[in-house]
Design an enzyme around this catalytic site. Structure first.
Site, PDB file in Angstrom:
ATOM      1  N   ASP A 111      -2.363   6.090   1.358  1.00  0.00           N
ATOM      2  CA  ASP A 111      -1.297   5.524   0.023  1.00  0.00           C
ATOM      3  C   ASP A 111      -1.363   6.450  -1.562  1.00  0.00           C
ATOM      4  O   ASP A 111      -0.806   5.735  -2.551  1.00  0.00           O
ATOM      5  CB  ASP A 111      -1.454   4.031  -0.120  1.00  0.00           C
ATOM      6  CG  ASP A 111      -0.883   3.361   0.950  1.00  0.00           C
ATOM      7  OD1 ASP A 111      -0.180   3.744   1.562  1.00  0.00           O
ATOM      8  OD2 ASP A 111      -1.250   2.761   1.049  1.00  0.00           O
ATOM      9  N   ASP A 176       5.737   5.350   6.711  1.00  0.00           N
ATOM     10  CA  ASP A 176       5.476   4.711   4.978  1.00  0.00           C
ATOM     11  C   ASP A 176       4.720   6.321   4.350  1.00  0.00           C
ATOM     12  O   ASP A 176       5.055   6.509   3.798  1.00  0.00           O
ATOM     13  CB  ASP A 176       4.453   4.034   4.378  1.00  0.00           C
ATOM     14  CG  ASP A 176       4.245   2.617   5.699  1.00  0.00           C
ATOM     15  OD1 ASP A 176       5.309   2.480   7.259  1.00  0.00           O
ATOM     16  OD2 ASP A 176       4.226   1.274   5.492  1.00  0.00           O
TER      17      ASP A 176
HETATM   18  N1  GLY Z   1       2.798   0.135   3.521  1.00  0.00           N
HETATM   19  C1  GLY Z   1       3.636   0.043   3.029  1.00  0.00           C
HETATM   20  C2  GLY Z   1       4.895  -1.365   3.515  1.00  0.00           C
HETATM   21  O1  GLY Z   1       4.351  -2.852   3.104  1.00  0.00           O
HETATM   22  O2  GLY Z   1       5.920  -0.848   2.936  1.00  0.00           O
END
Ligand code: GLY
Length: 396
Positions: A111, A176
């Protein structure tokens, strides 16, 4: 007689002005956001506790810098600085940006694009602070350690235990992850090293091949084998493996729009348009264009909406509208409807409410019973980004 004529002319002028008025008054929205965020800032003196959401008991939910959302608060402060040009927002943004700096060495998460590019990338864009590029480049290096060339994608989580079967997978990739690629393109541009960019393209190509269904909806989690073949297609935050988790669709839409911006490869534009059309034409998308948390949530219409997905989708559609002449108006108008809905009292908090976040009614993970129907810091971030994009386009 003359008086009546003047009156008629004045009425006509007012009518023309009214019809030319945009349905969203961005200056007004951002003035409110600044007031609300002054309160959020004042309630967060400690920069190791990042505003995230609201706990089930109504108290503020804060998270540490290692949480995937730590960059959004600083990023939002930069958007407020961008709009107001007021030095106090710059000072606050710098403080909350610096608070995430140590995550540049974090190799345990994919992330880093969210965590570093939202605060440091926006900060660098607006101030050219000479200390910021090194943090971003180190972040890109840390992110790159999660890419195995034999598999051809960046690993999202170290392991993933599937619901139901309980089987553990060692190379899970979530849709994501498309959002972390912008950092890699930026790193290649600033360093002149094309390897970051190549890695982003390889990840996007394999995701395009493996994450999407024939209708252009996407799986949430694709689990890979060490040779790059697909072991399983699953969900973690969606209603079912075969469902279309709303925020996941928005991440894909945003991600492939960025891929087209950075490469000008028409296959990415086609993909972004396909995702947009899946999303906008879906029979379960409500008239206000704020999706249920999953397009296939079993209890629709008695399911929670996800304002965060709408904010991400609105911002992405505004950019995409600039790349796709045939759909320009349609995408712009859809994004406008989303922003109008988000700015309405149905979704936007009143001053001092909602633990001082802007938007209500987002869903983090319904299957995990975590952050359901609450404010989320990233919903606010993409809402502010969308408002600024909307204002820039409305001026064109
Ligand atoms: N993992 C990122 C979200 O919850 O969108």
């Amino acid at each position: 007689m003359l008086k009546n004529l003047f009156l008629a002319a004045a009425c006509l002028l007012l009518a023309v002005q009214a019809s030319a008025q945009k349905p969203i008054n961005v200056d007004q929205e951002l003035a409110f956001a600044a007031q609300q965020y002054q309160r959020l800032l004042a309630s967060h003196p400690d920069t190791t506790k990042f505003p995230q959401s609201t706990n089930p008991d109504g108290s503020p939910r804060d998270m540490p810098s290692s949480w995937w959302c730590s960059g959004f608060f600083g990023g939002s402060l930069w958007y407020l600085y961008e709009h107001t040009k007021a030095p106090e927002w710059k000072t606050a943004a710098e403080r909350w940006t610096q608070a995430v700096a140590k995550e540049q060495y974090n190799t345990r998460t994919h992330d880093l694009g969210f965590m570093l590019y939202c605060p440091f990338g926006n900060g660098y864009r607006l101030t050219k602070n000479s200390a910021y590029p090194a943090v971003l480049v180190q972040g890109a290096k840390s992110l790159s350690t999660r890419f195995d060339p034999k598999v051809g994608v960046i690993k999202s989580w170290d392991t993933f235990k599937a619901w139901g079967t309980g089987q553990t997978y060692n190379y899970p990739v979530i849709i994501d992850n498309m959002m972390n690629l912008e950092l890699l393109f930026w790193a290649s541009k600033i360093t002149g090293d094309p390897s970051f960019r190549r890695l982003a393209i390889t990840h996007a190509d394999n995701t395009l091949k493996n994450h999407f269904r024939p209708d252009f909806s996407s799986f949430h989690v694709v689990c890979y084998n060490p040779d790059g073949s697909v072991a399983a297609k699953k969900t973690a935050q969606g209603a079912a493996d075969a469902s279309a988790w709303a925020r996941g669709q928005a991440w894909g839409l945003y991600g492939y729009t960025v891929m087209y911006r950075e490469t000008k490869d028409p296959k990415y534009l086609a993909q972004a348009r396909h995702i947009a059309d899946f999303y906008l034409n879906h029979p379960n998308l409500p008239a206000d264009k704020i999706p249920y948390w999953d397009f296939n949530a079993p209890g629709i219409p008695k399911e929670e909406r996800d304002a965060s997905a709408a904010a991400v989708a609105a911002s992405a559609l505004l950019e995409l509208s600039q790349y796709s002449k045939p759909d320009q108006k349609r995408y712009f108008q859809a994004a406008e409807t989303m922003l109008v809905s988000l700015a309405s009292p149905a979704y936007k908090a009143k001053l001092g409410e909602n633990n001082n976040f802007l938007l209500k009614h987002s869903v983090g993970s319904k299957p995990a019973k975590s952050e359901v129907d609450v404010p989320l810091v990233y919903a606010d971030y993409y809402f502010l980004e969308g408002l600024l994009r909307y204002q820039a386009l409305a001026k064109k």
